[in-house]
Scaffold this motif. Structure first.
Motif, PDB file in Angstrom:
ATOM      1  N   PHE A  32       1.000  -2.875  15.404  1.00 13.56           N
ATOM      2  CA  PHE A  32      -0.378  -2.502  15.061  1.00 13.56           C
ATOM      3  C   PHE A  32      -0.429  -1.901  13.661  1.00 13.56           C
ATOM      4  O   PHE A  32       0.446  -1.126  13.276  1.00 13.56           O
ATOM      5  CB  PHE A  32      -0.904  -1.466  16.063  1.00 13.56           C
ATOM      6  CG  PHE A  32      -2.291  -0.971  15.764  1.00 13.56           C
ATOM      7  CD1 PHE A  32      -3.387  -1.622  16.300  1.00 13.56           C
ATOM      8  CD2 PHE A  32      -2.491   0.129  14.942  1.00 13.56           C
ATOM      9  CE1 PHE A  32      -4.669  -1.168  16.017  1.00 13.56           C
ATOM     10  CE2 PHE A  32      -3.768   0.584  14.655  1.00 13.56           C
ATOM     11  CZ  PHE A  32      -4.866  -0.072  15.200  1.00 13.56           C
ATOM     12  N   ALA A  33      -1.473  -2.260  12.920  1.00 14.36           N
ATOM     13  CA  ALA A  33      -1.712  -1.644  11.613  1.00 14.36           C
ATOM     14  C   ALA A  33      -3.207  -1.556  11.360  1.00 14.36           C
ATOM     15  O   ALA A  33      -3.965  -2.469  11.702  1.00 14.36           O
ATOM     16  CB  ALA A  33      -1.056  -2.455  10.497  1.00 14.36           C
ATOM     17  N   GLN A  34      -3.617  -0.436  10.787  1.00 14.83           N
ATOM     18  CA  GLN A  34      -4.999  -0.266  10.332  1.00 14.83           C
ATOM     19  C   GLN A  34      -4.929   0.209   8.886  1.00 14.83           C
ATOM     20  O   GLN A  34      -4.333   1.254   8.597  1.00 14.83           O
ATOM     21  CB  GLN A  34      -5.752   0.751  11.184  1.00 14.83           C
ATOM     22  CG  GLN A  34      -7.196   0.938  10.731  1.00 14.83           C
ATOM     23  CD  GLN A  34      -7.969   1.851  11.649  1.00 14.83           C
ATOM     24  OE1 GLN A  34      -7.800   1.811  12.862  1.00 14.83           O
ATOM     25  NE2 GLN A  34      -8.821   2.668  11.063  1.00 14.83           N
ATOM     26  N   ILE A  35      -5.542  -0.577   7.995  1.00 13.90           N
ATOM     27  CA  ILE A  35      -5.534  -0.263   6.570  1.00 13.90           C
ATOM     28  C   ILE A  35      -6.937  -0.466   6.013  1.00 13.90           C
ATOM     29  O   ILE A  35      -7.777  -1.120   6.637  1.00 13.90           O
ATOM     30  CB  ILE A  35      -4.513  -1.131   5.796  1.00 13.90           C
ATOM     31  CG1 ILE A  35      -4.866  -2.616   5.872  1.00 13.90           C
ATOM     32  CG2 ILE A  35      -3.096  -0.879   6.328  1.00 13.90           C
ATOM     33  CD1 ILE A  35      -3.955  -3.526   5.063  1.00 13.90           C
ATOM     34  N   TYR A  56      -8.840 -11.983   2.383  1.00 11.29           N
ATOM     35  CA  TYR A  56      -7.622 -12.596   2.909  1.00 11.29           C
ATOM     36  C   TYR A  56      -6.412 -11.699   2.638  1.00 11.29           C
ATOM     37  O   TYR A  56      -5.591 -11.463   3.523  1.00 11.29           O
ATOM     38  CB  TYR A  56      -7.408 -13.979   2.288  1.00 11.29           C
ATOM     39  CG  TYR A  56      -6.160 -14.658   2.785  1.00 11.29           C
ATOM     40  CD1 TYR A  56      -6.218 -15.565   3.838  1.00 11.29           C
ATOM     41  CD2 TYR A  56      -4.916 -14.376   2.232  1.00 11.29           C
ATOM     42  CE1 TYR A  56      -5.062 -16.165   4.320  1.00 11.29           C
ATOM     43  CE2 TYR A  56      -3.765 -14.969   2.706  1.00 11.29           C
ATOM     44  CZ  TYR A  56      -3.834 -15.868   3.739  1.00 11.29           C
ATOM     45  OH  TYR A  56      -2.699 -16.448   4.226  1.00 11.29           O
ATOM     46  N   SER A  57      -6.310 -11.197   1.418  1.00 10.99           N
ATOM     47  CA  SER A  57      -5.160 -10.377   1.038  1.00 10.99           C
ATOM     48  C   SER A  57      -5.092  -9.078   1.828  1.00 10.99           C
ATOM     49  O   SER A  57      -4.000  -8.643   2.223  1.00 10.99           O
ATOM     50  CB  SER A  57      -5.192 -10.079  -0.460  1.00 10.99           C
ATOM     51  OG  SER A  57      -5.050 -11.283  -1.189  1.00 10.99           O
ATOM     52  N   LEU A  58      -6.232  -8.454   2.054  1.00  9.68           N
ATOM     53  CA  LEU A  58      -6.250  -7.237   2.868  1.00  9.68           C
ATOM     54  C   LEU A  58      -5.758  -7.551   4.279  1.00  9.68           C
ATOM     55  O   LEU A  58      -4.897  -6.850   4.827  1.00  9.68           O
ATOM     56  CB  LEU A  58      -7.658  -6.632   2.917  1.00  9.68           C
ATOM     57  CG  LEU A  58      -7.814  -5.408   3.812  1.00  9.68           C
ATOM     58  CD1 LEU A  58      -7.026  -4.220   3.270  1.00  9.68           C
ATOM     59  CD2 LEU A  58      -9.280  -5.053   3.980  1.00  9.68           C
ATOM     60  N   ALA A  62      -2.255  -6.255   6.316  1.00 16.06           N
ATOM     61  CA  ALA A  62      -2.263  -5.658   7.658  1.00 16.06           C
ATOM     62  C   ALA A  62      -1.353  -6.456   8.593  1.00 16.06           C
ATOM     63  O   ALA A  62      -0.590  -5.880   9.385  1.00 16.06           O
ATOM     64  CB  ALA A  62      -3.682  -5.599   8.210  1.00 16.06           C
ATOM     65  N   PHE A  63      -1.418  -7.767   8.487  1.00 15.97           N
ATOM     66  CA  PHE A  63      -0.577  -8.681   9.262  1.00 15.97           C
ATOM     67  C   PHE A  63       0.904  -8.403   8.990  1.00 15.97           C
ATOM     68  O   PHE A  63       1.706  -8.262   9.921  1.00 15.97           O
ATOM     69  CB  PHE A  63      -0.971 -10.101   8.865  1.00 15.97           C
ATOM     70  CG  PHE A  63      -0.138 -11.229   9.377  1.00 15.97           C
ATOM     71  CD1 PHE A  63       0.298 -11.294  10.689  1.00 15.97           C
ATOM     72  CD2 PHE A  63       0.178 -12.290   8.533  1.00 15.97           C
ATOM     73  CE1 PHE A  63       1.034 -12.376  11.145  1.00 15.97           C
ATOM     74  CE2 PHE A  63       0.907 -13.376   8.980  1.00 15.97           C
ATOM     75  CZ  PHE A  63       1.343 -13.424  10.281  1.00 15.97           C
ATOM     76  N   ALA A  64       1.262  -8.281   7.721  1.00 23.10           N
ATOM     77  CA  ALA A  64       2.659  -8.022   7.343  1.00 23.10           C
ATOM     78  C   ALA A  64       3.131  -6.679   7.885  1.00 23.10           C
ATOM     79  O   ALA A  64       4.240  -6.576   8.433  1.00 23.10           O
ATOM     80  CB  ALA A  64       2.809  -8.068   5.825  1.00 23.10           C
TER      81      ALA A  64
END
Length: 138
Positions: A32-35, A56-58, A62-64
């Motif tokens: 999990f990530a929240q940015i 897309y980059s944001l 988060a995906f990475a």
């Protein structure tokens, strides 16, 4: 084994693109990530709205972060995005990445990007290949 936060901190320290975007890391857990980030004028396209690559980059960051938080190096092998609402200069975007499935070699993630009004502006999904190499303190 490193904690999910330590892994993401190490990744971010070497990720000059995410730093250029102005990404703030809000919450990291296993899978999990929240940015978040604020859209700047130099991120706009010819229509005066955010270039799709910004959203897309944001989501990709988060995906990475979410996929690598499991402790093994994970690299993207497939992604897609649907842009659902225009993004404007000054908007604060938040990307939340959640793990949908985790196997030995592959991981699947869904990322939702919202604006400051909690409106969904993009839906992203991705698959990673999980290498054997674990994250380690450097």
């Amino acid at each position: 084994m490193m904690t999910p936060k330590a892994i993401v901190d190490q990744m971010y320290a070497h990720d000059t693109f995410s730093q250029w975007l102005g990404i703030s890391i809000e919450k990291i857990e296993q899978g999990f990530a929240q940015i978040s980030m604020v859209v700047k004028s130099n991120m706009l396209n010819g229509f005066g709205i955010a270039h799709g690559g910004i959203t897309y980059s944001l989501a990709d960051s988060a995906f990475a972060f979410a996929s690598n938080s499991q402790g093994r190096h994970a690299v993207s092998i497939e992604t897609s995005i649907s842009h659902t609402k225009a993004v404007n200069e000054g908007d604060t975007l938040t990307a939340v990445a959640k793990e949908d499935n985790l196997a030995n070699r592959l991981g699947n993630y869904s990322i939702t990007v919202t604006n400051q009004e909690k409106e969904v502006v993009a839906l992203f999904k991705g698959t990673v290949f999980r290498k054997d190499s674990p994250w380690s303190e450097k």
